[in-house]
Design a protein around this motif. Structure first.
Motif, PDB file in Angstrom:
ATOM      1  N   PHE A   1      26.772  -7.811   9.408  1.00  0.00           N
ATOM      2  CA  PHE A   1      25.708  -8.738   9.318  1.00  0.00           C
ATOM      3  C   PHE A   1      24.773  -8.421   7.721  1.00  0.00           C
ATOM      4  O   PHE A   1      24.948  -7.181   7.963  1.00  0.00           O
ATOM      5  CB  PHE A   1      24.576  -9.115  10.181  1.00  0.00           C
ATOM      6  CG  PHE A   1      25.302  -9.219  10.982  1.00  0.00           C
ATOM      7  CD1 PHE A   1      26.005 -10.255  11.962  1.00  0.00           C
ATOM      8  CD2 PHE A   1      24.709  -7.783  12.172  1.00  0.00           C
ATOM      9  CE1 PHE A   1      26.497 -10.631  12.939  1.00  0.00           C
ATOM     10  CE2 PHE A   1      25.340  -8.360  13.749  1.00  0.00           C
ATOM     11  CZ  PHE A   1      26.290  -9.315  14.013  1.00  0.00           C
TER      12      PHE A   1
ATOM     13  N   ASP B   1      26.744 -15.655  16.521  1.00  0.00           N
ATOM     14  CA  ASP B   1      27.933 -14.622  15.561  1.00  0.00           C
ATOM     15  C   ASP B   1      27.389 -13.219  16.785  1.00  0.00           C
ATOM     16  O   ASP B   1      26.239 -12.226  15.478  1.00  0.00           O
ATOM     17  CB  ASP B   1      26.906 -14.644  14.054  1.00  0.00           C
ATOM     18  CG  ASP B   1      28.213 -13.775  13.062  1.00  0.00           C
ATOM     19  OD1 ASP B   1      28.606 -13.232  13.897  1.00  0.00           O
ATOM     20  OD2 ASP B   1      27.389 -13.738  12.108  1.00  0.00           O
ATOM     21  N   SER B   2      27.601 -12.570  17.187  1.00  0.00           N
ATOM     22  CA  SER B   2      28.371 -11.509  17.961  1.00  0.00           C
ATOM     23  C   SER B   2      29.804 -10.869  17.849  1.00  0.00           C
ATOM     24  O   SER B   2      30.010 -11.267  17.380  1.00  0.00           O
ATOM     25  CB  SER B   2      28.046 -11.606  19.474  1.00  0.00           C
ATOM     26  OG  SER B   2      28.847 -11.681  20.577  1.00  0.00           O
ATOM     27  N   ARG B   3      29.405  -9.545  18.140  1.00  0.00           N
ATOM     28  CA  ARG B   3      30.033  -8.579  17.711  1.00  0.00           C
ATOM     29  C   ARG B   3      30.495  -7.303  18.405  1.00  0.00           C
ATOM     30  O   ARG B   3      29.281  -7.208  19.118  1.00  0.00           O
ATOM     31  CB  ARG B   3      30.196  -7.981  16.117  1.00  0.00           C
ATOM     32  CG  ARG B   3      29.540  -8.297  15.068  1.00  0.00           C
ATOM     33  CD  ARG B   3      31.724  -9.330  15.016  1.00  0.00           C
ATOM     34  NE  ARG B   3      31.141 -10.195  13.211  1.00  0.00           N
ATOM     35  CZ  ARG B   3      30.935  -9.756  12.225  1.00  0.00           C
ATOM     36  NH1 ARG B   3      31.375  -9.073  11.726  1.00  0.00           N
ATOM     37  NH2 ARG B   3      30.404 -11.123  11.248  1.00  0.00           N
TER      38      ARG B   3
ATOM     39  N   LEU C   1      25.964 -10.285  26.998  1.00  0.00           N
ATOM     40  CA  LEU C   1      26.647  -9.065  25.928  1.00  0.00           C
ATOM     41  C   LEU C   1      25.442  -7.900  26.197  1.00  0.00           C
ATOM     42  O   LEU C   1      24.845  -7.467  27.074  1.00  0.00           O
ATOM     43  CB  LEU C   1      25.416  -9.322  24.856  1.00  0.00           C
ATOM     44  CG  LEU C   1      25.791 -10.331  23.784  1.00  0.00           C
ATOM     45  CD1 LEU C   1      25.388 -10.556  22.297  1.00  0.00           C
ATOM     46  CD2 LEU C   1      27.617 -10.707  23.010  1.00  0.00           C
TER      47      LEU C   1
ATOM     48  N   PHE D   1      21.500 -13.325  26.170  1.00  0.00           N
ATOM     49  CA  PHE D   1      21.144 -13.736  25.085  1.00  0.00           C
ATOM     50  C   PHE D   1      21.362 -15.540  24.377  1.00  0.00           C
ATOM     51  O   PHE D   1      22.117 -15.952  25.339  1.00  0.00           O
ATOM     52  CB  PHE D   1      21.964 -13.137  23.754  1.00  0.00           C
ATOM     53  CG  PHE D   1      21.328 -11.817  23.484  1.00  0.00           C
ATOM     54  CD1 PHE D   1      22.525 -10.167  24.767  1.00  0.00           C
ATOM     55  CD2 PHE D   1      20.791 -11.022  22.744  1.00  0.00           C
ATOM     56  CE1 PHE D   1      21.801  -9.464  24.551  1.00  0.00           C
ATOM     57  CE2 PHE D   1      20.608 -10.094  23.129  1.00  0.00           C
ATOM     58  CZ  PHE D   1      20.760  -8.618  23.652  1.00  0.00           C
TER      59      PHE D   1
ATOM     60  N   CYS E   1      20.938  -4.468  18.799  1.00  0.00           N
ATOM     61  CA  CYS E   1      23.091  -4.052  19.194  1.00  0.00           C
ATOM     62  C   CYS E   1      21.686  -3.796  20.951  1.00  0.00           C
ATOM     63  O   CYS E   1      21.367  -2.651  21.636  1.00  0.00           O
ATOM     64  CB  CYS E   1      22.491  -3.412  18.775  1.00  0.00           C
ATOM     65  SG  CYS E   1      23.992  -2.161  19.390  1.00  0.00           S
TER      66      CYS E   1
ATOM     67  N   GLY F   1      27.335  -1.948  23.492  1.00  0.00           N
ATOM     68  CA  GLY F   1      28.543  -1.809  22.480  1.00  0.00           C
ATOM     69  C   GLY F   1      28.352  -2.982  21.676  1.00  0.00           C
ATOM     70  O   GLY F   1      29.199  -3.203  20.923  1.00  0.00           O
ATOM     71  N   GLU F   2      28.096  -3.420  22.201  1.00  0.00           N
ATOM     72  CA  GLU F   2      27.691  -5.438  21.392  1.00  0.00           C
ATOM     73  C   GLU F   2      26.319  -5.678  20.599  1.00  0.00           C
ATOM     74  O   GLU F   2      25.440  -5.119  20.782  1.00  0.00           O
ATOM     75  CB  GLU F   2      28.661  -5.876  22.468  1.00  0.00           C
ATOM     76  CG  GLU F   2      29.527  -6.470  23.372  1.00  0.00           C
ATOM     77  CD  GLU F   2      29.647  -7.476  23.958  1.00  0.00           C
ATOM     78  OE1 GLU F   2      30.419  -8.466  23.630  1.00  0.00           O
ATOM     79  OE2 GLU F   2      29.262  -7.813  24.869  1.00  0.00           O
ATOM     80  N   ILE F   3      26.246  -6.462  19.828  1.00  0.00           N
ATOM     81  CA  ILE F   3      25.348  -6.571  18.544  1.00  0.00           C
ATOM     82  C   ILE F   3      25.782  -8.131  18.117  1.00  0.00           C
ATOM     83  O   ILE F   3      26.475  -8.879  18.420  1.00  0.00           O
ATOM     84  CB  ILE F   3      25.938  -5.673  17.144  1.00  0.00           C
ATOM     85  CG1 ILE F   3      24.805  -5.423  16.263  1.00  0.00           C
ATOM     86  CG2 ILE F   3      27.021  -6.013  16.522  1.00  0.00           C
ATOM     87  CD1 ILE F   3      24.452  -4.617  15.574  1.00  0.00           C
ATOM     88  N   VAL F   4      24.538  -8.537  18.348  1.00  0.00           N
ATOM     89  CA  VAL F   4      24.312 -10.224  17.700  1.00  0.00           C
ATOM     90  C   VAL F   4      22.825  -9.819  16.953  1.00  0.00           C
ATOM     91  O   VAL F   4      21.875  -9.698  16.716  1.00  0.00           O
ATOM     92  CB  VAL F   4      23.932 -11.061  19.047  1.00  0.00           C
ATOM     93  CG1 VAL F   4      22.864 -10.552  19.373  1.00  0.00           C
ATOM     94  CG2 VAL F   4      24.343 -12.151  18.880  1.00  0.00           C
TER      95      VAL F   4
ATOM     96  N   ARG G   1      24.801 -16.009  25.799  1.00  0.00           N
ATOM     97  CA  ARG G   1      26.090 -15.145  25.585  1.00  0.00           C
ATOM     98  C   ARG G   1      26.084 -14.668  26.429  1.00  0.00           C
ATOM     99  O   ARG G   1      24.649 -13.357  25.771  1.00  0.00           O
ATOM    100  CB  ARG G   1      26.914 -15.046  24.439  1.00  0.00           C
ATOM    101  CG  ARG G   1      27.648 -14.501  24.802  1.00  0.00           C
ATOM    102  CD  ARG G   1      28.450 -13.979  23.677  1.00  0.00           C
ATOM    103  NE  ARG G   1      28.912 -15.936  23.162  1.00  0.00           N
ATOM    104  CZ  ARG G   1      29.928 -16.143  21.492  1.00  0.00           C
ATOM    105  NH1 ARG G   1      29.647 -14.647  20.737  1.00  0.00           N
ATOM    106  NH2 ARG G   1      30.007 -17.058  20.729  1.00  0.00           N
TER     107      ARG G   1
END
Lengths: 105, 105
Positions: free
Chosen positions: A23, A2-4, B71, B62, B54, B74-77, B69
């Motif tokens: 989240f 679950d990454s964004r 990352l 990660f 983040c 600016g990406e967050i998990v 993945r």
């Protein structure tokens, strides 16, 4: 997983600041706040929660416990329980904030 | 006002990943993780806590719940309770992560 991508998740409205939920659990929330020029989160307080604002894009005028400070990308600030806090986008560009709050109010 | 410049708060060691405490309470912690090339946070899990990473600077590989993945900034998990998670800096540059965990383990 679950990454964004934070800047891919932004959502703005001409009407008011937008909150985008990223989240959360019963213990916390993690949101994006998206403020167009002139928009604000009005000053308020929480009795038991810390709120953390991290500036992802733009610059915001933050108010915490009676003090004002302009913070830009890569800066982070905490409002402790009972402390008045708010933020206003006084710049010409958009303002994007990563916000954590715990415990969840 | 308790604000910080994230990149001004980084601290690296040749020995291992460094954790810099930013904010916290009995409910959560908010840290910076600073990883030089080749450094990692080994895969582990927490029974009851969510952990959010983040990426502030660099790129990390990660691992969350068996999935890997890459990352970047600016990406967050999120890693949920019970999910194996870890991160490794496989790039040539430094890796800086903003990490939020609640409840505090």
């Amino acid at each position: 997983m679950d990454s964004r991508d934070l800047l891919g998740a932004v959502s703005f409205s001409d009407e008011k600041m937008q909150k985008v939920s990223l989240f959360g659990s019963e213990h916390y929330f993690c949101d994006l706040y998206c403020l167009k020029p002139g928009q604000e989160q009005r000053i308020h307080r929480h009795r038991e929660s810390d709120k953390i604002y991290c500036v992802i894009e733009g610059k915001g005028l933050f108010h915490v416990a009676g003090e004002e400070r302009s913070l830009g990308a890569g800066e982070i600030v905490v409002a402790r329980p009972g402390e008045d806090h708010g933020v206003r986008n006084e710049q010409d560009g958009d303002l994007v904030l990563l916000v954590f709050m715990s415990p969840r109010p």
